[in-house]
Design an enzyme around this catalytic site. Structure first.
Site, PDB file in Angstrom:
ATOM      1  N   GLY A 136       0.828  -1.205   0.000  1.00 57.28           N
ATOM      2  CA  GLY A 136       0.000   0.000   0.000  1.00 57.28           C
ATOM      3  C   GLY A 136       0.855   1.244   0.000  1.00 57.28           C
ATOM      4  O   GLY A 136       2.067   1.197  -0.265  1.00 57.28           O
ATOM      5  N   GLY A 137       0.229   2.372   0.322  1.00 54.40           N
ATOM      6  CA  GLY A 137       0.938   3.640   0.285  1.00 54.40           C
ATOM      7  C   GLY A 137       1.989   3.778   1.360  1.00 54.40           C
ATOM      8  O   GLY A 137       2.947   4.537   1.210  1.00 54.40           O
ATOM      9  N   MET A 138       1.831   3.046   2.490  1.00 53.14           N
ATOM     10  CA  MET A 138       2.767   3.199   3.595  1.00 53.14           C
ATOM     11  C   MET A 138       3.602   1.959   3.862  1.00 53.14           C
ATOM     12  O   MET A 138       4.709   2.071   4.397  1.00 53.14           O
ATOM     13  CB  MET A 138       2.005   3.573   4.875  1.00 53.14           C
ATOM     14  N   VAL A 164       3.078  -5.770   2.991  1.00 53.93           N
ATOM     15  CA  VAL A 164       2.611  -6.783   3.937  1.00 53.93           C
ATOM     16  C   VAL A 164       3.091  -8.155   3.474  1.00 53.93           C
ATOM     17  O   VAL A 164       2.926  -8.530   2.299  1.00 53.93           O
ATOM     18  CB  VAL A 164       1.071  -6.774   4.044  1.00 53.93           C
ATOM     19  N   LYS A 180       4.161  -6.314   8.602  1.00 53.92           N
ATOM     20  CA  LYS A 180       4.093  -5.105   7.789  1.00 53.92           C
ATOM     21  C   LYS A 180       5.391  -4.327   7.921  1.00 53.92           C
ATOM     22  O   LYS A 180       5.852  -4.053   9.038  1.00 53.92           O
ATOM     23  CB  LYS A 180       2.909  -4.225   8.217  1.00 53.92           C
ATOM     24  N   ASP A 233      -7.295   6.611   8.959  1.00 55.26           N
ATOM     25  CA  ASP A 233      -7.249   6.016   7.621  1.00 55.26           C
ATOM     26  C   ASP A 233      -8.250   4.872   7.506  1.00 55.26           C
ATOM     27  O   ASP A 233      -7.929   3.784   7.033  1.00 55.26           O
ATOM     28  CB  ASP A 233      -5.834   5.520   7.310  1.00 55.26           C
TER      29      ASP A 233
END
Length: 750
Positions: free
Chosen positions: A25-27, A30, A45, A138
């Site tokens: 994802g954006g951050m 996983v 993560k 989020d």
């Protein structure tokens, strides 16, 4: 295997064995990993390397400990966290199942009961976290996991840690945002430093909206476009899209999606109660057009929405048949108000209504739903959308009432009033100002993109033929044709200087000749009783006898209407041969206006009674003989004009479409104005006679909303606005030499 993953695997080998990547994802990325110590599968993560570098491992790990103490059946707990090979990681349970995003991708819409149950469970988790001072920031379908039929919220605290770390501001500067645009509350999208739990409630409202409707409340091609819609629009009614949604569910979603946190439902627990029907009674619908403009909207966008709200409040139905009667006997007139859904935004910058010949069906454009046309039939309670009419303008019925023509994306199209696919009639059509009219002989007359031609085409489609070409009109523009009986001719508008001046013309289709009938008229229609009904630019409707053979006005005009809303070159009015007319009643700064002097006795006198336009700002020259005027707004851009007072000439000073709020230099030689660019705002000056180039006077890192010259001409006093409450300061900027802004008044207040 990448070098980064190989190094990570080696660094964690005594604790976790990485098996495969589950997603990115954006951050974070996983991985599915095996917990060696506890012999179980976990989700590991790993923060993106650039994010780890910005935040700093120690600070992030210290903050994320907050979520380790969150123990709730609908919150995915935190097993472990640490730093390995310069990368920050944290470990959570591996949930065998799917995310809510996976289910939405597969099913698009969920059963109402399932959607509400998931939302209530997430709300329960949020209430638990909020009471402990933790805000998720989020909430989105990707962060809601479905396990055993129940919802579990993941990634609690990652955004919290990011926001609290020293890198929070630096991360924003790199372009990485906290939150996802589709689900970000307005205050979060605006970059407010203090985010409250109500941002999570807004995001959950967006998620529930998507579960019920199949898409988020606001969509767009870019993050910027989505955020712009979040700030300025209201979502489409859920019950209009899906009639099985109970009213109290829609009311709860609406309460969660209020733009101002103060207006939003107070807590996640109350949101859950409202969804279950146990909470306080909430308003059933959103009054989209009456909503206050957001602080982020530009001034002219605010004006447009204010005018739109005024327009929807006064949709009036009357009868043209009373024109002759009123002229003769002054008998009273019968009126009806037409009520439409609160979620529909009727006002448009271009013609947006059509009335069927029998007066039984009203077509109108909903400006809040991608310009879709809707039809309201007299025999039906609710209006219904017309498929295939996105981004439509200038709707018009065929003479038999079976078809509706409209202009969209540069094409002239038609759609059957009973439903069906839209069909293209002609290409290269003026979209907006041009318009079209349906003639009695089965042809349509429409404006060309050059705005110096009228063309004619068969309703069956084909190549258009030119019926009027007048290069002398170049710089003016012609459009908004309306048919005369028997295909005798068409009435049309000619305007110049951004429609600062305007006149009504008639084209004789038998001879191909055109002539001017009236000045300062927004639009006109020939009525079967032999009168020409026209609307002046001040919103007054006039009736005058008209000779259809000679195409001439044959007598004095009499006022018969007032308060008609006028746009750029047209009036929001439609009529039918059955004896019915419908118009928008109201006014606003997005409509036509003129500039007046006001005496100390309170008497207003126009500077020039022939001069109208969409004026947004004005400044009187020091000699009192000239005026600089900002014009435009809805659809035409913003520019500055210079006008000699008392019927003198006027000239265009700027052409960028981004110039506003003119101000004269003390010696009267320069006109300065604010120019909005893609990334910043500057103050630019230009000689008032247009004889020299632009000169930049001031540039700061915030939006400039207003400025004035000092009396000696050496300084500009600037009012800033960062598009958020409390950000407006007053600065001084030297016109010559060092232009570094000097703070004069800076405070938490605007």
């Amino acid at each position: 295997m990448t070098d980064a993953r190989r190094n990570l695997t080696a660094a964690l080998s005594d604790r976790y064995v990485i098996e495969r990547e589950l997603g990115a994802g954006g951050m974070a990325t996983v991985y599915l990993a095996h917990d060696v110590r506890h012999d179980r599968h976990v989700a590991l993560k790993v923060l993106r390397p650039e994010l780890s570098a910005i935040l700093g491992g120690e600070r992030f790990l210290a903050e994320i400990k907050t979520t380790a103490n969150l123990q709730h059946p609908h919150i995915l707990s935190l097993f472990d966290s640490g730093e390995a090979d310069g990368l920050v990681f944290y470990v959570m349970p591996y949930v065998e199942g799917e995310s809510l995003r996976d289910r939405l991708t597969r099913e698009k819409q969920l059963p109402v009961e399932d959607a509400v149950r998931i939302a209530v469970e997430v709300a329960d988790a949020l209430e638990y976290a909020h009471q402990r001072g933790v805000i998720h920031r989020d909430i989105k379908p990707e962060n809601i996991l479905l396990h055993g039929g129940h919802a579990m919220v993941a990634d609690f605290g990652i955004a919290l840690a990011v926001s609290r770390s020293d890198g929070g501001t630096r991360m924003t500067e790199t372009g990485m945002s906290l939150g996802t645009p589709h689900y970000m509350a307005p205050e979060q999208a605006m970059g407010e430093r203090e985010i409250t739990p109500k941002a999570d409630i807004y995001a959950l409202g967006c998620v529930l909206y998507e579960m019920l409707s199949g898409e988020p409340p606001f969509n767009g091609p870019t993050a910027q476009a989505i955020i712009a819609r979040v700030m300025t629009e209201s979502p489409r009614s859920l019950t209009l899209q899906r009639h099985t949604i109970p009213p109290h569910i829609e009311a709860a979603v609406n309460a969660a999606l209020e733009k101002l946190p103060a207006d939003r439902i107070a807590t996640a627990a109350l949101f859950a109660e409202a969804l279950s029907g146990r909470g306080p009674t909430l308003p059933l619908t959103r009054a989209a057009t009456a909503a206050a403009p957001s602080a982020s909207a530009t001034p002219w966008r605010r004006y447009f929405r204010l005018a739109a709200g005024a327009a929807l409040a006064f949709l009036v139905l009357g009868a043209w048949g009373w024109v002759r009667e009123r002229l003769a006997s002054r008998r009273p007139v019968d009126w009806q108000a037409i009520t439409l859904s609160d979620s529909l935004l009727l006002y448009s910058a271009f013609p947006s209504m059509a009335l069927s010949p029998d007066g039984a069906s009203l077509v109108f454009k909903d400006n809040s739903q991608n310009g879709l046309l809707w039809i309201k039939r007299r025999s039906e309670l609710a209006a219904t959308p017309i498929a295939g009419t996105a981004r439509a303008n200038n709707p018009v019925f065929s003479p038999d009432g079976q078809w509706i023509a409209f202009v969209a994306d540069g094409h002239l199209k038609k759609v059957n009033a009973a439903g069906g696919a839209a069909v293209v009639i002609a290409d290269s059509v003026a979209d907006g100002f041009g318009g079209a009219t349906w003639m009695a002989d089965g042809t349509l007359v429409y404006g060309s993109p050059s705005l110096i031609e009228l063309r004619r085409v068969s309703a069956a489609g084909g190549d258009g033929t030119v019926v009027l070409h007048d290069s002398a009109i170049a710089g003016r523009g012609i459009g908004f044709p309306t048919a005369l009986p028997g295909s005798r001719g068409v009435l049309f508008q000619a305007c110049s200087s951004g429609c600062v001046t305007m006149s009504l013309h008639v084209l004789d289709l038998r001879t191909g000749k055109e002539k001017r009938l009236l000045d300062d008229v927004a639009q006109a229609w020939y009525l079967p009783n032999g009168y020409l009904l026209y609307v002046r630019r001040d919103g007054v409707g006039m009736a005058a006898p008209f000779d259809l053979g000679r195409l001439e006005i044959r007598g004095a005009a009499t006022p018969v209407l007032d308060g008609v809303m006028v746009g750029t070159g047209f009036a929001h009015l439609v009529w039918s041969a059955s004896g019915t007319l419908v118009y928008l009643r109201g006014s606003g700064v997005a409509t036509e206006n003129t500039i007046v002097r006001v005496s100390r006795a309170g008497v207003a006198t126009p500077f020039d009674s022939t001069w109208y336009g969409q004026f947004s700002a004005l400044a009187l020259a020091p000699d009192g003989r000239r005026i600089a005027v900002g014009t435009g707004g809805t659809g035409g851009g913003l520019n500055v004009w210079i006008k000699e007072l008392d019927r003198g000439p006027f000239t265009r000073l700027t052409f960028s479409g981004q110039d506003r709020r003119p101000a004269w230099s003390p010696d009267g030689r320069l006109v300065a104005f604010i120019r909005d660019t893609a990334n910043t705002t500057v103050v630019v000056a230009r000689p008032a006679d247009g004889s020299g180039p632009d000169r930049r006077l001031a540039r700061i890192d915030r939006q400039i909303q207003e400025f004035s010259w000092s009396r000696d001409g050496q300084w500009l006093i600037v009012r800033t606005d960062n598009s958020q409450a409390g950000a407006g300061d007053i600065l001084g900027v030297r016109v010559h030499g060092d232009s570094t802004p000097v703070p004069l008044v800076t405070s938490p207040f605007t």
